[in-house]
Design a protein around this motif. Sequence first.
Motif, PDB file in Angstrom:
ATOM      1  N   ARG A   1       0.862  -1.173   0.000  1.00 43.99           N
ATOM      2  CA  ARG A   1       0.000   0.000   0.000  1.00 43.99           C
ATOM      3  C   ARG A   1       0.899   1.222   0.000  1.00 43.99           C
ATOM      4  O   ARG A   1       1.785   1.336   0.850  1.00 43.99           O
ATOM      5  CB  ARG A   1      -0.887  -0.035   1.248  1.00 43.99           C
ATOM      6  CG  ARG A   1      -2.006   0.977   1.261  1.00 43.99           C
ATOM      7  CD  ARG A   1      -2.912   0.701   2.437  1.00 43.99           C
ATOM      8  NE  ARG A   1      -3.729  -0.485   2.193  1.00 43.99           N
ATOM      9  CZ  ARG A   1      -4.161  -1.279   3.166  1.00 43.99           C
ATOM     10  NH1 ARG A   1      -3.840  -1.045   4.403  1.00 43.99           N
ATOM     11  NH2 ARG A   1      -4.912  -2.310   2.878  1.00 43.99           N
TER      12      ARG A   1
ATOM     13  N   ASP B   1      -5.401  -7.780   9.262  1.00 46.04           N
ATOM     14  CA  ASP B   1      -6.491  -6.879   8.905  1.00 46.04           C
ATOM     15  C   ASP B   1      -6.306  -6.264   7.522  1.00 46.04           C
ATOM     16  O   ASP B   1      -7.267  -5.877   6.869  1.00 46.04           O
ATOM     17  CB  ASP B   1      -6.602  -5.758   9.950  1.00 46.04           C
ATOM     18  CG  ASP B   1      -7.117  -6.297  11.263  1.00 46.04           C
ATOM     19  OD1 ASP B   1      -7.795  -7.345  11.222  1.00 46.04           O
ATOM     20  OD2 ASP B   1      -6.845  -5.691  12.310  1.00 46.04           O
ATOM     21  N   ASP B   2      -5.050  -6.161   7.079  1.00 43.08           N
ATOM     22  CA  ASP B   2      -4.822  -5.577   5.760  1.00 43.08           C
ATOM     23  C   ASP B   2      -5.359  -6.456   4.644  1.00 43.08           C
ATOM     24  O   ASP B   2      -5.491  -6.016   3.511  1.00 43.08           O
ATOM     25  CB  ASP B   2      -3.324  -5.325   5.547  1.00 43.08           C
ATOM     26  CG  ASP B   2      -2.828  -4.190   6.423  1.00 43.08           C
ATOM     27  OD1 ASP B   2      -3.477  -3.133   6.416  1.00 43.08           O
ATOM     28  OD2 ASP B   2      -1.824  -4.376   7.118  1.00 43.08           O
TER      29      ASP B   2
ATOM     30  N   SER C   1      -8.299  -7.593   4.718  1.00 44.30           N
ATOM     31  CA  SER C   1      -9.750  -7.441   4.757  1.00 44.30           C
ATOM     32  C   SER C   1     -10.337  -7.170   3.385  1.00 44.30           C
ATOM     33  O   SER C   1      -9.866  -6.296   2.661  1.00 44.30           O
ATOM     34  CB  SER C   1     -10.126  -6.265   5.667  1.00 44.30           C
ATOM     35  OG  SER C   1     -10.078  -6.671   6.989  1.00 44.30           O
TER      36      SER C   1
ATOM     37  N   ALA D   1     -10.596  -3.149   3.155  1.00 45.84           N
ATOM     38  CA  ALA D   1      -9.681  -2.152   3.697  1.00 45.84           C
ATOM     39  C   ALA D   1      -9.253  -1.229   2.557  1.00 45.84           C
ATOM     40  O   ALA D   1      -9.716  -1.381   1.426  1.00 45.84           O
ATOM     41  CB  ALA D   1      -8.474  -2.851   4.317  1.00 45.84           C
ATOM     42  N   ALA D   2      -8.363  -0.281   2.877  1.00 44.20           N
ATOM     43  CA  ALA D   2      -7.892   0.649   1.840  1.00 44.20           C
ATOM     44  C   ALA D   2      -7.283  -0.151   0.686  1.00 44.20           C
ATOM     45  O   ALA D   2      -6.720  -1.227   0.905  1.00 44.20           O
ATOM     46  CB  ALA D   2      -6.860   1.587   2.443  1.00 44.20           C
TER      47      ALA D   2
ATOM     48  N   ASN E   1     -15.007  -9.777   5.603  1.00 43.20           N
ATOM     49  CA  ASN E   1     -14.809  -8.477   6.220  1.00 43.20           C
ATOM     50  C   ASN E   1     -14.933  -7.349   5.194  1.00 43.20           C
ATOM     51  O   ASN E   1     -14.683  -7.556   4.012  1.00 43.20           O
ATOM     52  CB  ASN E   1     -13.426  -8.419   6.871  1.00 43.20           C
ATOM     53  CG  ASN E   1     -13.400  -9.200   8.159  1.00 43.20           C
ATOM     54  OD1 ASN E   1     -14.309  -9.980   8.436  1.00 43.20           O
ATOM     55  ND2 ASN E   1     -12.365  -9.008   8.950  1.00 43.20           N
TER      56      ASN E   1
END
Lengths: 201, 484
Positions: free
Chosen positions: B352, B361-362, B364, B439-440, B436
């Motif tokens: 990223r 979580d990345d 997601s 994410a970005a 989920n």
Amino acid sequence: MVEAIAFYVLAAVAIASAFAVVSVRNPVHAVLFLILTFFNAAGLFVLLGAEFLAMLLVVVYVGAVAVLFLFVVMMLDVDFVELKQGFLSYAPLGGVVAALILAEMLLVTGAVRTSAAFTDKPAGLPDGITNAERIGRVLYTDYLLHFQLAGLVLFVAMIGAIVLTLRKRTGVKRQDVSAQVGRTRKQAVELKDVRPGQGLG
Amino acid sequence: MEAELAARLVADLAWVRPELLLVGFVLIGTLVGAWGGDRSAGVLSGGAVLVLIIAAALSFGQHPEAPLPVFNGALAIDGYGAFAKGVIGLAAAATLLLGADRFARSNARRFEFPLLVALSAIGMFVMASANDLITLYVGLELQSLAAYVLAAFRRDDARSSEAGLKYFVLGALASGLLLYGASLIYGFTGSVRFDLIAQAAPSGGIGLVFGLVFLICGLAFKLSAAPFHMWTPDVYEGAPTPVTAFFAAAPKLAAVALLARVLLGPFGELTDQWRQVIMALAAFSLVIGAFIALAQTNIKRLMAYSSIHNVGFALMALAAGGAQGASAALVYMTIYLPTTIGIFAGILAMRRDGEDVETIDDLSGLATRKPWLAMLLTALMFSVAGIPPLAGFLGKYVTITAAIGAGLWPLAVIAVVATVVSAGYYLNLIKVMWVNPPAAPLMPTGPTVALTAGAATLLVFPGLVIAFGWITQAATTAALTSFP
């Protein structure tokens, strides 16, 4: 008799000084004890009739450790005035180590001279071949592969040291042989016409 | 006599062509790199990948009828080593390809990277065919030293330096244990050669067993088997991700092959003595790898515990003993390697704004951002979790069968329970990817990464499943010729 005494003295001092290496607080003392340990191990090798290994141990380890010690002193930004003041306080221990080494050298020489056991060759060693020659004969034949692989390990160490430490900084004055040799008089010397009584304003 | 000796050494050289090829490449490559600087990194990486693949092919081709000692017994050329070296070469080539691509993309390419990987591969090749204690140690050390440098490769990064230092200090400790064990074995048998140790082993007594245990402890460290696994999560997390991918693949197989060689070759007679040690290592690895991974939030740490867990399976197969156990361990690692390389390709795709991101979580909502990558990763996760009909299931099946065949029921039960627990965190990853909220957005995936992940998935299903019969056959034949 003498060789038994020599063995026990060398072994005891080796163990005691190896313990001291890890237990003393002062790193300089630790290095001194390390040298003493190596020296005792070398003495044990001589008693075994492996004088070549003993020499190797002294040359490589004691020599290398001394050099390493120098490096540490150079790199760690040690205050040399302070170091010289400290010299006197290291002197007693250094003296003890030196005296021990000297005494042990005499002991080992005595043991080798007096005892018949140590003038005998180790098993399987024909007459007229020193053990350096013996090691040379197997090192480059039977153990050729190990020898070459050990060379590769050292090669990795060399590459690794360069990878981890070499930094390309800008603004550093480096040697550039071709540029330095190729410099002409015109580039290096400038002639000024100095007028009398005025100087180079 | 000299002429005869020279002729014998030259004849032996023909059997180490893969290693010679790699050594030649490294020596020439160093000169090229020293001359051309980091601009030559691309050429050298390509060359190294090519040379590793050729070396792997050459190794696969070496099948003497019986184990052939070369260089006065320093190395043994046999089927087991040939098989292992082939897989090691291919795995190293794949991870090198991934790593070189990543370093090129983040403008951190350095020409030493392919050279160090190649040197490490030479060490692994030597490990896979070691036939005496000196070769064992030197090969292991060649592999490890290159790995220490690679771990600290991003030297301006505090975590990378820390990983390198930790790995080095703990590795030195393990080497010390291993050398102490080797010296005891030498002392109690009078030889460093495996065949002569095997002759003297039955009368070795308790001293020999002590030496063997120390040797196993040293090897278990390199294998990252619990309870010698402490370094693994930190090193995996701190080392640059391409390097971690390399650590997780080829060196594991090399260490398993070396352990199999040590246990079944010189110490085949002492099976009862080492079996308990290997069983304990396997049980600890299986359980610790499964349970502690549940608490991880960093995906590289998670993969570290996953590799500990998977090494447990290989150890369980070795504990079964005999040629069957050795071949089961080889098959298991052969299936595990492409899976883990594919997962690391997926982790390498997680970037990223030019930075690596590595928390779970990345991932997601990866399914909405990159559906293809999410599908590939899901297949790989299912495989490593051991869900049929993927290849990972077959690997687990073979090792558990081997353990049951040797009567190691408790270990097999532990393995099954640990597998169920470990499926929990793999399934959690899949849930994060598919359920989920996204994410970005991540940066676009490079073709090399996508290709590697795709190829790994194809290997996991259906490639290795179809070839499974052939692989087990080949591994069994290889193990039978090497450890009759």
